[in-house]
Every structure is written in C-alpha cells, then in structure tokens.
Design an enzyme around this catalytic site. Structure first.
Site, PDB file in Angstrom:
ATOM      1  N   GLU A  68     -12.312  -6.639  92.414  1.00  0.00           N
ATOM      2  CA  GLU A  68     -13.314  -7.709  92.463  1.00  0.00           C
ATOM      3  C   GLU A  68     -14.146  -7.592  93.745  1.00  0.00           C
ATOM      4  O   GLU A  68     -14.247  -8.540  94.537  1.00  0.00           O
ATOM      5  CB  GLU A  68     -12.646  -9.090  92.313  1.00  0.00           C
ATOM      6  N   GLU A  86      -7.576  -7.200  84.155  1.00  0.00           N
ATOM      7  CA  GLU A  86      -7.093  -8.584  84.298  1.00  0.00           C
ATOM      8  C   GLU A  86      -7.607  -9.379  83.111  1.00  0.00           C
ATOM      9  O   GLU A  86      -8.825  -9.412  82.869  1.00  0.00           O
ATOM     10  CB  GLU A  86      -7.573  -9.231  85.603  1.00  0.00           C
TER      11      GLU A  86
HETATM   12  O1  AHR Z   1      -4.981 -12.864  88.778  1.00  0.00           O
HETATM   13  C1  AHR Z   1      -5.336 -13.764  89.762  1.00  0.00           C
HETATM   14  C2  AHR Z   1      -6.613 -13.371  90.478  1.00  0.00           C
HETATM   15  O2  AHR Z   1      -7.687 -13.409  89.588  1.00  0.00           O
HETATM   16  C3  AHR Z   1      -6.658 -11.985  91.027  1.00  0.00           C
HETATM   17  O3  AHR Z   1      -6.057 -11.893  92.268  1.00  0.00           O
HETATM   18  C4  AHR Z   1      -8.117 -11.715  91.135  1.00  0.00           C
HETATM   19  O4  AHR Z   1      -8.434 -10.357  91.010  1.00  0.00           O
HETATM   20  C5  AHR Z   1      -8.717 -12.558  90.044  1.00  0.00           C
HETATM   21  O5  AHR Z   1      -9.764 -13.330  90.492  1.00  0.00           O
END
Ligand code: AHR
Length: 559
Positions: free
Chosen positions: A207, A329
């Site tokens: 991110e 994710e």
């Molecule tokens: O999964 C939780 C968080 O969500 C992670 O650390 C981040 O990459 C995303 O914003």
C-alpha cells in the site's frame, strides 16, 4: 429494501451461448421461480485454478502472530517449537499454498534484523500501525520461514520500502536465499540455519499509496525499479517480484505502474475489502439484518467489476498476460468486537462471512490466468480469519475456515466453464446480485467438484446441472455449510454452530443432476462419471418466456 427481479436474457452473449443455455432451460412456470440451471462444458476447459488463489496473510497485528500462531516454547498453551499446536494442525488441514508476512502496513516499518539471533537479545518494537502494541520480535524471519516449511507452503515476504532502504531489503533477500559464502548467508548460519530457504514471492512495499509511504504512483514506480535491481536471485532461487498495487477503484495506480514498471514486475497486487467505508462504523460482525446481508453480497461481488477493470488496463500493456494480478488482501472488515483492544481488528465471523469467502473465490476462478494469487486477510484473529483463539488456550474454527476447507479441492484443478441461469435481486447502493454462485473444476484424477452457493436467505433453489458430454454422473460425496440464521457463528463455548455436514439432497436422473440447495447454504459435490463424449452440440430454441439472469463463464476476459 431488496427487490427480487427476474431479468430477460440480454443480447450481450454470443448467439451460440444463448442457444446452449436455452437448451437446458425450458420456459419456466411461476412455481419454478426458485430454480436455476447450469450447463458445464468440460471440453472447453483450458485454465487451471492456481492453488495460490487459496493463499493467506499473517500480519503483526493484534493477536494474529503473537498469541494466535506463536506463543513461544515456554507457554502453558500446548505448542510445537513455539507455534500453537491446535492452530498448526487446523492450518495443515487447509493445505495452504502460500502465506504472506509480515504485513500489511506493518511491513513498511519492520526492520528484519531486529527479528533474528538469540531471542533475549532482540530489541522490542512498537507496532505503530496497530494499537501501539509493544512486540518483542520473538517471531522473526526464522520463525516465519520455518512455519512455512511446517505448513508446506510458499512464503511471500512483504518488504519494507516505506521506511527501509534498498540495502536493507537486498540484504534480507541474501540472508534468506543465498547458499554461498556471502556475509548474510554466514550470518544466517551463525543464527542456526545452514541451508538457505527457498523464497519465491517478494512484495516490494505494501500500500505504497497509503501506510506504505503515501507515494504518488509515478514516484513509487521509479522506487520499485530501483529496489528490484538489487533484490537478486541467489543460488537457484528465483524471485517473483510483486509491485505494490492499487486499492480497489484506483485504476490510475494500475495504469501508471503498468506503463512505468511493465515487465520488471512479475506481479501487481490489488487490495479489495468488503467494507462499508473507511470512516465511521463498519457494522457489527454478528448483528445485522437481511438487508445488510444482501448489501454485503453486493459489495463483495463488486470485486468482479474491479478485477475486470484492472485486468483491462493490464491487458493493454501486457497482452500475453505475463504479469499476474495478485489480490493479496481481501475479505470482510467489520467493527472490532466490543471489549477487545482498539486497533487489533479482532472480529467475529458468521455465515455471512462464509458467503463472502465462497463468492469471492468463485469470482477469482473466473479471472485466471490473470489472477494468479489471492490472500485473504487474515489467517488468525484478525479481520475475516480462519481461526479465533483465546489466551486461555481455546480455539474456534470460523465459517470461513470451513469454506476454505470445502473449496480446497479446486486448488490446481482444471476450471470447467459453464453457463448459469438464476434469479437476481436489486439491493442497496444500486447493485444487483445473482441468487446463485458456482464453481466447477476437474482434478487430476478426473473427479469433478461443483460448489454452489445459494445466496437466497429464504428460499430453497432447485438447481439442474447438465455436464455436456458426460454420461451418467455419479454423486460420490456431498457437503453442506449452513445454519439456522445468517448471523450464526462459532464461539469457544459453541464451536460447532456453523459446521459442515453431509449433504444428500442431490440426485441424477436422465443424466441431469438435480440439487435441492437450501436457503443460505453453500455446498460442495463430488462427481464421477463413466465417460466423456468427445462431441456435444448446442441446441437452440426460442427465448420467449425466459425471465432469468444469465451468468456466462464460458469465455474468459478478452485478450
Ligand atoms: O489487513 C489490514 C490492513 O489493511 C493491512 O495492514 C493494510 O495493508 C490494509 O490497509
């Protein structure tokens, strides 16, 4: 308010497909509204479902690592070299293909050298992203890579680009993968590991548009190129380098990276959460109504549109699909459970979450080979987890765990194209959702697996399934995951409220499989057949009278 809608066949599908679909679905009388039809075309199959789509994610966040996976050898909780034995055994059952670590946002503040060497000499650190919790670094590189060996999965290392240096990440790669007489390999040996590990997946930042450095895509693209040069392939280890990709609807990020990084990256990540929004309440994990449930399904399924649009951009720069899209994710994000530590993202997991899991996996299957990996967030005690644990040594498997366990048969199986005709419904936020979702695959032994999710909260659906060219399919096994209420979930006191059971409401007549799938249930059928004919034909008939939505899986995203 949710409105059921029955849609006519649209003209967006090629005539042969419409003809094929109509052949299996006669104009239906009103009483058959809660029915659906599927026709599977094994001979059109060409893509394998990469097992990496069933990947997981373990971040230093709340009690995912400390307390969840790792309790240390001196803990009163039964452990195997410091890993919780109950958790380890439950995870082995899932046949996890790949595990991402150490973050998430945590990754861009993690300095790996603090997590090697004698544990009592490792410095403490403050986890600034997640509640300011102090961690003792007792779980570091060795502990993670050894865990991957125990689970038999590929490690996916997320490197620090936001607050680290090129030298730091380059040395980490050397430490893990060099087998030569190199400074980092020798340091690793002094720390007790002689042979290098194999590390395939390397994330260059996480991110980077946000917690990973708040960068512009142009700046990140240049930085990626610099980092990638120095992360080397040592002694037969070949890195698959993953650029930090977009968050859901940020198509410009993908465009800029494809343009400026191009083939220098093997994979590009994408994050998509089923979440109400980033400010204010996200809703309770176990207190919601039917309207909220259908909204969740709509938001979850929107991932398909998001993936398709990122794929279209990638296709413009990479027609041969050499760069993978890695959804590293995904999952639900609800309010933290009352009474738990703020910032630890500990949430319960209900039958609704199980649907988010099955439907999202169904979507991923449609976008192979571009989508090469996905990592649900997260493996234990955080967000849409597989497992919940307590510091008293209790453990509960979540409904999402059960979906992953049921669906593991699709890993590395041949994805079978099909057409699906089912009811649809309009839901909040101008979304329309189908009432049925499915995946069909054939494994290396020729066994066909068909997973079906009846999204309808109230109605049983009778699903007719025809498998083109397949004679006399035999149902050799059936499993169902459902519960009395969508809000049902598993607790330490009642760990089996939502648990898979044997499913028998399926039969074969005249070569057609009939499945009576109860409301709000997810099933997996195992099918064997005597023979596959080499020829089948598309029949055609009038479209009049069809009032259903059609989901066509026959053709993949265009090249
Ligand atoms: O999964 C939780 C968080 O969500 C992670 O650390 C981040 O990459 C995303 O914003």
């Amino acid at each position: 308010m949710n409105i059921f809608r029955f849609k006519s066949i649209s003209g967006t599908l090629v005539p042969a497909m419409i003809a094929a679909m109509t052949a299996m679905s006669q104009p239906a009388p009103l009483a058959a509204q809660k029915s659906a039809t599927i026709k599977i075309y094994p001979e059109r199959a060409k893509d394998t479902i990469p097992k990496e789509i069933y990947g997981h994610f373990a971040e230093h966040l709340g009690s995912c690592i400390y307390g969840g996976l790792w309790v240390g050898e001196n803990s009163g909780i039964p452990n195997t070299q410091g890993y919780r034995t109950d958790v380890l055994n439950a995870l082995k059952e899932l046949e996890i293909p790949v595990l991402r670590w150490p973050g998430g946002c945590f990754a861009d503040e993690y300095h790996w050298m603090d997590g090697i060497g004698p544990k009592d000499k490792r410095p403490k650190m403050v986890n600034n992203n997640w509640g300011g919790t102090v961690e003792d670094n007792s779980f570091g590189t060795h502990e993670f890579l050894n865990l991957c060996e125990m689970l038999g999965c590929e490690p996916y290392i997320s490197g620090n680009v936001g607050s680290g240096t090129v030298e730091e990440l380059a040395k980490w790669v050397e430490y893990m993968t060099s087998d030569g007489d190199s400074p980092m390999a020798n340091l690793r040996r002094r720390n007790g590991r002689d042979k290098a590990w194999k590390v395939k997946y390397l994330g260059v930042g996480n991110e980077s548009w946000g917690c990973g450095g708040d960068m512009r895509p142009e700046y990140y693209a240049d930085l990626y190129r610099r980092y990638a040069v120095y992360c080397r392939n040592y002694d037969g280890n070949r890195l698959y380098k993953v650029a930090s990709g977009a968050s859901d609807y940020d198509y410009n990020w993908t465009e800029v990276l494809m343009k400026n990084i191009g083939r220098r990256m093997n994979g590009l990540s994408l994050h998509y959460y089923t979440v109400k929004g980033w400010s204010g309440s996200k809703g309770a994990a176990t207190a919601f109504d039917k309207d909220d449930y259908y909204w969740t399904i709509g938001k979850c399924l929107e991932i398909e549109d998001v993936i398709r649009r990122h794929c279209e951009i990638m296709d413009r720069y990479d027609r041969n699909r050499q760069t993978g899209l890695l959804v590293d994710e995904w999952g639900t994000w609800w309010d933290e459970e009352p009474g738990t530590v703020r910032g630890h993202l500990y949430q319960q997991n209900s039958l609704r979450d199980a649907f988010v899991a099955s439907l999202t996996l169904d979507v991923f299957h449609k976008y192979v080979p571009r989508v090469r990996m996905a990592n649900i967030a997260q493996i234990v005690n955080v967000l849409q987890s597989m497992i919940l644990t307590s510091d008293r040594g209790e453990m509960a498997l979540t409904p999402t765990y059960h979906v992953f366990n049921m669906y593991k048969v699709h890993q590395d199986a041949l994805c079978l194209p099909f057409t699906l005709i089912c009811d649809e419904m309009d839901v909040r936020d101008n979304r329309t959702i189908p009432m049925l979702s499915a995946t069909a695959s054939r494994d290396k032994n020729g066994v066909i697996h068909l997973s079906l999710s009846n999204i309808d909260a109230d109605n049983t659906q009778t699903v007719s399934v025809e498998i083109a060219g397949l004679k006399t399919p035999k149902i050799t096994n059936g499993t169902i995951l459902t519960s009395a209420n969508l809000t049902d979930h598993n607790t330490f006191e009642k760990p089996r409220t939502v648990t898979p059971e044997h499913f028998t409401a399926a039969s074969v007549s005249n070569g057609i499989l009939q499945v009576k799938i109860p409301a709000k249930s997810i099933i997996m059928l195992e099918l064997k057949a005597r023979e596959i004919n080499s020829m089948y034909r598309f029949d055609s008939m009038s479209l009049t009278g069809h009032r259903k939505t059609i989901i066509a899986y026959l053709f993949r995203i265009p090249k």
